[in-house]
Design a protein around this motif. Structure first.
Motif, PDB file in Angstrom:
ATOM      1  N   LYS A  11       1.346  -1.104   0.258  1.00 58.88           N
ATOM      2  CA  LYS A  11      -0.152   0.113   0.214  1.00 58.88           C
ATOM      3  C   LYS A  11       1.359   1.111  -0.083  1.00 58.88           C
ATOM      4  O   LYS A  11       1.820   1.164   0.585  1.00 58.88           O
ATOM      5  CB  LYS A  11      -1.289  -0.243   0.798  1.00 58.88           C
ATOM      6  N   GLY A  12       0.583   2.013  -0.735  1.00 54.30           N
ATOM      7  CA  GLY A  12       0.671   3.652  -0.788  1.00 54.30           C
ATOM      8  C   GLY A  12       2.487   3.713  -1.832  1.00 54.30           C
ATOM      9  O   GLY A  12       3.095   4.213  -1.978  1.00 54.30           O
ATOM     10  N   ILE A  13       3.036   2.253  -1.979  1.00 55.04           N
ATOM     11  CA  ILE A  13       4.963   1.727  -3.446  1.00 55.04           C
ATOM     12  C   ILE A  13       3.631   2.958  -5.166  1.00 55.04           C
ATOM     13  O   ILE A  13       2.580   2.303  -5.018  1.00 55.04           O
ATOM     14  CB  ILE A  13       4.212   0.827  -3.759  1.00 55.04           C
ATOM     15  N   ASN A  14       4.704   3.712  -4.834  1.00 56.11           N
ATOM     16  CA  ASN A  14       4.803   4.727  -6.756  1.00 56.11           C
ATOM     17  C   ASN A  14       4.935   3.857  -7.247  1.00 56.11           C
ATOM     18  O   ASN A  14       5.757   1.976  -7.153  1.00 56.11           O
ATOM     19  CB  ASN A  14       5.484   5.147  -6.421  1.00 56.11           C
ATOM     20  N   MET A  15       4.988   3.841  -8.461  1.00 55.98           N
ATOM     21  CA  MET A  15       4.494   2.902  -9.925  1.00 55.98           C
ATOM     22  C   MET A  15       6.653   1.969 -10.024  1.00 55.98           C
ATOM     23  O   MET A  15       6.481   1.506 -10.112  1.00 55.98           O
ATOM     24  CB  MET A  15       4.195   3.597 -11.284  1.00 55.98           C
ATOM     25  N   GLU A  16       7.405   3.653  -9.881  1.00 52.24           N
ATOM     26  CA  GLU A  16       8.757   3.039 -10.514  1.00 52.24           C
ATOM     27  C   GLU A  16       9.137   2.479  -9.078  1.00 52.24           C
ATOM     28  O   GLU A  16       9.778   1.318  -9.170  1.00 52.24           O
ATOM     29  CB  GLU A  16       9.160   4.639  -9.400  1.00 52.24           C
ATOM     30  N   ALA A  17       8.290   2.176  -7.616  1.00 52.32           N
ATOM     31  CA  ALA A  17       9.346   1.165  -6.305  1.00 52.32           C
ATOM     32  C   ALA A  17       8.882   0.026  -7.392  1.00 52.32           C
ATOM     33  O   ALA A  17       9.132  -0.815  -6.585  1.00 52.32           O
ATOM     34  CB  ALA A  17       9.024   2.105  -5.249  1.00 52.32           C
ATOM     35  N   LEU A  18       7.544  -0.185  -7.468  1.00 49.92           N
ATOM     36  CA  LEU A  18       7.100  -1.287  -7.955  1.00 49.92           C
ATOM     37  C   LEU A  18       7.654  -2.057  -9.004  1.00 49.92           C
ATOM     38  O   LEU A  18       7.852  -3.162  -8.351  1.00 49.92           O
ATOM     39  CB  LEU A  18       5.084  -2.055  -8.296  1.00 49.92           C
ATOM     40  N   GLY A  19       8.384  -0.748  -9.693  1.00 57.48           N
ATOM     41  CA  GLY A  19       8.977  -1.615 -11.155  1.00 57.48           C
ATOM     42  C   GLY A  19      10.572  -2.135 -10.729  1.00 57.48           C
ATOM     43  O   GLY A  19      10.860  -3.479 -11.043  1.00 57.48           O
ATOM     44  N   GLY A  20      11.154  -1.133  -9.656  1.00 56.85           N
ATOM     45  CA  GLY A  20      12.460  -1.840  -9.159  1.00 56.85           C
ATOM     46  C   GLY A  20      12.005  -2.747  -8.218  1.00 56.85           C
ATOM     47  O   GLY A  20      12.666  -4.295  -8.156  1.00 56.85           O
ATOM     48  N   ALA A  21      10.713  -3.574  -7.235  1.00 56.41           N
ATOM     49  CA  ALA A  21      10.683  -4.951  -6.566  1.00 56.41           C
ATOM     50  C   ALA A  21      10.599  -5.690  -7.885  1.00 56.41           C
ATOM     51  O   ALA A  21      10.810  -6.546  -7.103  1.00 56.41           O
ATOM     52  CB  ALA A  21       9.339  -4.446  -5.612  1.00 56.41           C
ATOM     53  N   GLN A  22       9.848  -5.528  -9.013  1.00 57.37           N
ATOM     54  CA  GLN A  22      10.275  -6.899  -9.932  1.00 57.37           C
ATOM     55  C   GLN A  22      10.856  -6.875 -10.299  1.00 57.37           C
ATOM     56  O   GLN A  22      11.506  -8.664 -10.528  1.00 57.37           O
ATOM     57  CB  GLN A  22       8.441  -6.598 -10.530  1.00 57.37           C
ATOM     58  N   LYS A  23      11.526  -5.865 -10.845  1.00 60.62           N
ATOM     59  CA  LYS A  23      13.454  -6.186 -11.377  1.00 60.62           C
ATOM     60  C   LYS A  23      14.318  -7.129 -10.347  1.00 60.62           C
ATOM     61  O   LYS A  23      14.714  -7.828 -10.904  1.00 60.62           O
ATOM     62  CB  LYS A  23      13.495  -5.144 -11.646  1.00 60.62           C
ATOM     63  N   ALA A  24      13.856  -6.880  -8.943  1.00 56.21           N
ATOM     64  CA  ALA A  24      15.097  -7.080  -7.906  1.00 56.21           C
ATOM     65  C   ALA A  24      14.413  -8.490  -8.147  1.00 56.21           C
ATOM     66  O   ALA A  24      15.632  -9.615  -7.858  1.00 56.21           O
ATOM     67  CB  ALA A  24      14.637  -7.180  -6.584  1.00 56.21           C
ATOM     68  N   ALA A  25      13.338  -8.973  -7.288  1.00 52.11           N
ATOM     69  CA  ALA A  25      12.688 -10.480  -7.760  1.00 52.11           C
ATOM     70  C   ALA A  25      13.227 -11.251  -9.368  1.00 52.11           C
ATOM     71  O   ALA A  25      13.362 -12.120  -8.889  1.00 52.11           O
ATOM     72  CB  ALA A  25      11.798 -10.519  -7.616  1.00 52.11           C
ATOM     73  N   ILE A  26      13.281 -11.064  -9.871  1.00 47.28           N
ATOM     74  CA  ILE A  26      13.474 -11.324 -11.861  1.00 47.28           C
ATOM     75  C   ILE A  26      14.831 -11.450 -11.141  1.00 47.28           C
ATOM     76  O   ILE A  26      15.355 -13.021 -11.606  1.00 47.28           O
ATOM     77  CB  ILE A  26      13.383 -10.336 -13.161  1.00 47.28           C
ATOM     78  N   SER A  27      16.107 -10.230 -10.957  1.00 54.36           N
ATOM     79  CA  SER A  27      17.068 -10.502 -11.018  1.00 54.36           C
ATOM     80  C   SER A  27      17.911 -11.623 -10.363  1.00 54.36           C
ATOM     81  O   SER A  27      18.822 -12.717 -10.045  1.00 54.36           O
ATOM     82  CB  SER A  27      18.246  -9.105 -10.611  1.00 54.36           C
ATOM     83  N   LYS A  28      17.015 -11.511  -9.063  1.00 56.16           N
ATOM     84  CA  LYS A  28      17.605 -12.441  -7.944  1.00 56.16           C
ATOM     85  C   LYS A  28      17.169 -14.409  -7.919  1.00 56.16           C
ATOM     86  O   LYS A  28      18.068 -14.982  -8.150  1.00 56.16           O
ATOM     87  CB  LYS A  28      16.666 -12.276  -6.580  1.00 56.16           C
ATOM     88  N   ALA A  29      16.674 -14.325  -8.954  1.00 58.36           N
ATOM     89  CA  ALA A  29      15.734 -15.333 -10.009  1.00 58.36           C
ATOM     90  C   ALA A  29      16.768 -16.300 -10.527  1.00 58.36           C
ATOM     91  O   ALA A  29      17.260 -17.401 -10.326  1.00 58.36           O
ATOM     92  CB  ALA A  29      14.486 -15.723 -10.281  1.00 58.36           C
ATOM     93  N   ILE A  30      17.108 -15.015 -11.251  1.00 61.56           N
ATOM     94  CA  ILE A  30      18.468 -15.191 -12.413  1.00 61.56           C
ATOM     95  C   ILE A  30      19.748 -15.542 -11.881  1.00 61.56           C
ATOM     96  O   ILE A  30      20.329 -16.666 -12.205  1.00 61.56           O
ATOM     97  CB  ILE A  30      18.700 -14.371 -13.363  1.00 61.56           C
ATOM     98  N   GLU A  31      20.092 -14.661 -10.893  1.00 63.67           N
ATOM     99  CA  GLU A  31      21.214 -15.231  -9.975  1.00 63.67           C
ATOM    100  C   GLU A  31      21.106 -16.327  -9.158  1.00 63.67           C
ATOM    101  O   GLU A  31      22.636 -17.118  -9.418  1.00 63.67           O
ATOM    102  CB  GLU A  31      21.453 -14.062  -9.091  1.00 63.67           C
ATOM    103  N   MET A  32      19.953 -17.114  -8.553  1.00 69.59           N
ATOM    104  CA  MET A  32      20.079 -18.232  -7.615  1.00 69.59           C
ATOM    105  C   MET A  32      19.910 -19.730  -8.565  1.00 69.59           C
ATOM    106  O   MET A  32      20.620 -20.712  -8.561  1.00 69.59           O
ATOM    107  CB  MET A  32      18.753 -18.138  -6.985  1.00 69.59           C
ATOM    108  N   SER A  33      18.806 -19.486  -9.819  1.00 68.68           N
ATOM    109  CA  SER A  33      19.607 -20.276 -10.885  1.00 68.68           C
ATOM    110  C   SER A  33      21.209 -20.494 -11.292  1.00 68.68           C
ATOM    111  O   SER A  33      21.122 -21.699 -11.481  1.00 68.68           O
ATOM    112  CB  SER A  33      18.639 -19.735 -11.861  1.00 68.68           C
ATOM    113  N   ALA A  34      20.968 -19.197 -11.772  1.00 70.20           N
ATOM    114  CA  ALA A  34      22.607 -19.272 -12.145  1.00 70.20           C
ATOM    115  C   ALA A  34      23.665 -20.309 -11.281  1.00 70.20           C
ATOM    116  O   ALA A  34      24.765 -21.126 -11.314  1.00 70.20           O
ATOM    117  CB  ALA A  34      23.133 -17.586 -12.646  1.00 70.20           C
ATOM    118  N   ALA A  35      23.755 -20.140  -9.948  1.00 68.29           N
ATOM    119  CA  ALA A  35      24.109 -20.204  -8.981  1.00 68.29           C
ATOM    120  C   ALA A  35      23.690 -21.612  -8.415  1.00 68.29           C
ATOM    121  O   ALA A  35      24.249 -22.681  -7.682  1.00 68.29           O
ATOM    122  CB  ALA A  35      23.689 -19.801  -8.049  1.00 68.29           C
ATOM    123  N   GLY A  36      22.625 -22.663  -9.520  1.00 66.63           N
ATOM    124  CA  GLY A  36      22.860 -24.248  -9.212  1.00 66.63           C
ATOM    125  C   GLY A  36      21.109 -24.648  -8.265  1.00 66.63           C
ATOM    126  O   GLY A  36      20.354 -25.517  -8.136  1.00 66.63           O
TER     127      GLY A  36
END
Length: 87
Positions: A11-36
């Motif tokens: 609640k109260g998150i702006n669209m820029e921060a929401l996009g940043g959170a989504q990018k963080a989830a995607i990046s971390k998933a890629i990183e974890m997958s690359a690590a096994g």
């Protein structure tokens, strides 16, 4: 692999921060997958009126999904097994 739903209150998150959170989830998933640790961000649904956000991940365990969100610094209430019913 199974699907897990992450429930968030943004609640109260702006669209820029929401996009940043989504990018963080995607990046971390890629990183974890690359690590096994096989994990994949699938998609999110956000209800701006009340701040509810539901994110779907494909992973071997809820522990992996929890680690991804903790390591990425993303807030959540709970992580539950889910069925992805996308046609």
């Amino acid at each position: 692999m199974s699907v897990y739903m992450v429930e968030r209150d943004l609640k109260g998150i702006n669209m820029e921060a929401l996009g940043g959170a989504q990018k963080a989830a995607i990046s971390k998933a890629i990183e974890m997958s690359a690590a096994g640790t096989k994990i994949k961000y699938l998609r999110s649904t956000f209800a701006p009126e009340d701040g509810r956000c539901m994110c779907l991940f494909e992973a071997n365990s809820d522990t992996d999904v929890k680690r991804l969100n903790d390591d990425a610094g993303l807030p959540y209430h709970k992580i539950v097994p889910a069925l992805d019913l996308t046609p």
